[in-house]
Design a protein around this motif. Sequence first.
Motif, short mmCIF file in Angstrom:
data_model
loop_
_atom_site.label_atom_id
_atom_site.label_comp_id
_atom_site.label_asym_id
_atom_site.label_seq_id
_atom_site.Cartn_x
_atom_site.Cartn_y
_atom_site.Cartn_z
N ALA A 11 0.84 -1.20 0.00
CA ALA A 11 0.00 0.00 0.00
C ALA A 11 0.88 1.25 0.00
N ALA A 12 1.94 1.24 0.81
CA ALA A 12 2.85 2.39 0.85
C ALA A 12 3.55 2.55 -0.49
N GLN A 13 3.98 1.41 -1.08
CA GLN A 13 4.64 1.47 -2.38
C GLN A 13 3.70 2.04 -3.45
N ALA A 14 2.45 1.60 -3.45
CA ALA A 14 1.48 2.10 -4.42
C ALA A 14 1.22 3.59 -4.21
N SER A 15 1.11 4.01 -2.94
CA SER A 15 0.87 5.42 -2.64
C SER A 15 2.05 6.27 -3.10
N ASN A 16 3.27 5.81 -2.79
CA ASN A 16 4.46 6.54 -3.21
C ASN A 16 4.58 6.57 -4.73
N ALA A 17 4.25 5.46 -5.38
CA ALA A 17 4.32 5.40 -6.84
C ALA A 17 3.35 6.40 -7.45
N HIS A 18 2.15 6.50 -6.88
CA HIS A 18 1.17 7.44 -7.42
C HIS A 18 1.67 8.87 -7.25
N GLN A 19 2.25 9.16 -6.07
CA GLN A 19 2.78 10.51 -5.84
C GLN A 19 3.91 10.80 -6.82
N THR A 20 4.81 9.85 -7.03
CA THR A 20 5.93 10.05 -7.95
C THR A 20 5.42 10.28 -9.36
N ALA A 21 4.45 9.48 -9.78
CA ALA A 21 3.90 9.63 -11.13
C ALA A 21 3.23 10.98 -11.29
N GLU A 22 2.52 11.42 -10.27
CA GLU A 22 1.82 12.70 -10.36
C GLU A 22 2.78 13.87 -10.43
N THR A 23 3.96 13.74 -9.79
CA THR A 23 4.87 14.87 -9.74
C THR A 23 6.03 14.76 -10.73
N SER A 24 6.03 13.72 -11.54
CA SER A 24 7.09 13.56 -12.53
C SER A 24 7.08 14.75 -13.48
N PRO A 25 8.22 15.40 -13.71
CA PRO A 25 8.26 16.59 -14.57
C PRO A 25 7.72 16.32 -15.97
N SER A 26 8.00 15.15 -16.52
CA SER A 26 7.55 14.87 -17.88
C SER A 26 6.15 14.28 -17.89
N GLY A 27 5.66 13.84 -16.72
CA GLY A 27 4.35 13.20 -16.66
C GLY A 27 4.38 11.84 -17.31
N SER A 28 5.54 11.34 -17.66
CA SER A 28 5.68 10.07 -18.37
C SER A 28 6.15 8.99 -17.41
N PRO A 29 5.54 7.80 -17.48
CA PRO A 29 5.93 6.74 -16.56
C PRO A 29 7.32 6.21 -16.88
N SER A 30 8.11 5.97 -15.85
CA SER A 30 9.44 5.42 -16.04
C SER A 30 9.51 3.97 -15.60
N ASN A 31 8.48 3.49 -14.88
CA ASN A 31 8.46 2.10 -14.45
C ASN A 31 7.02 1.66 -14.13
N LEU A 32 6.87 0.42 -13.76
CA LEU A 32 5.55 -0.15 -13.50
C LEU A 32 4.78 0.58 -12.41
N ALA A 33 5.49 1.13 -11.44
CA ALA A 33 4.82 1.76 -10.30
C ALA A 33 3.86 2.86 -10.73
N TYR A 34 4.15 3.51 -11.85
CA TYR A 34 3.26 4.57 -12.37
C TYR A 34 1.84 4.06 -12.58
N PHE A 35 1.70 2.83 -13.02
CA PHE A 35 0.40 2.30 -13.44
C PHE A 35 -0.44 1.74 -12.29
N VAL A 36 0.15 1.52 -11.13
CA VAL A 36 -0.56 0.87 -10.02
C VAL A 36 -1.84 1.62 -9.68
#
Length: 163
Positions: A11-36
Amino acid sequence: MVTKNNVVAQAAQASNAHQTAETSPSGSPSNLAYFVGAWQLNRQILQSSGEVFVFEGQADFSWAESDLHYHESGVVTAPDGRTLQAERTYVWRQQAGGKIEVLFDDNRYFHTFSAAEPYAKHLCGDDLYVVSYALEDGPRWESTWQVKGPRKDYKMTSLYQRA
């Protein structure tokens, strides 16, 4: 084995992945965590005859070990208004260099793509499937499949938005 610690960590990993994906400068996923997580899924299937089928539903990505399991379910509406339930499952695996390998639910290879190379091909019998991914719009992404062959001839566009 599922334990409370595993569930909390995922759950923590998914939450962190969502935060990282949301704040990524390019908005582009760099790994699977973006899609969780859950995505609203709207799909249009344009047949070569001009008929249009519409799919509306949800896609869910959830961790199973180091793989990401993709499951979509929803309703397909045919041009004549008939509806039918539909679902599909895939396995997504992280590969080196930011590549994502997509497998069928029985672990047969389907295709590989990445944010740097957002396209792939898959030959199924004599039918050729060509996909391109548009991954640059932050919490929204799209896949477009062009399918041509003796048995199939259509263009399928799927839009995913965070649910």
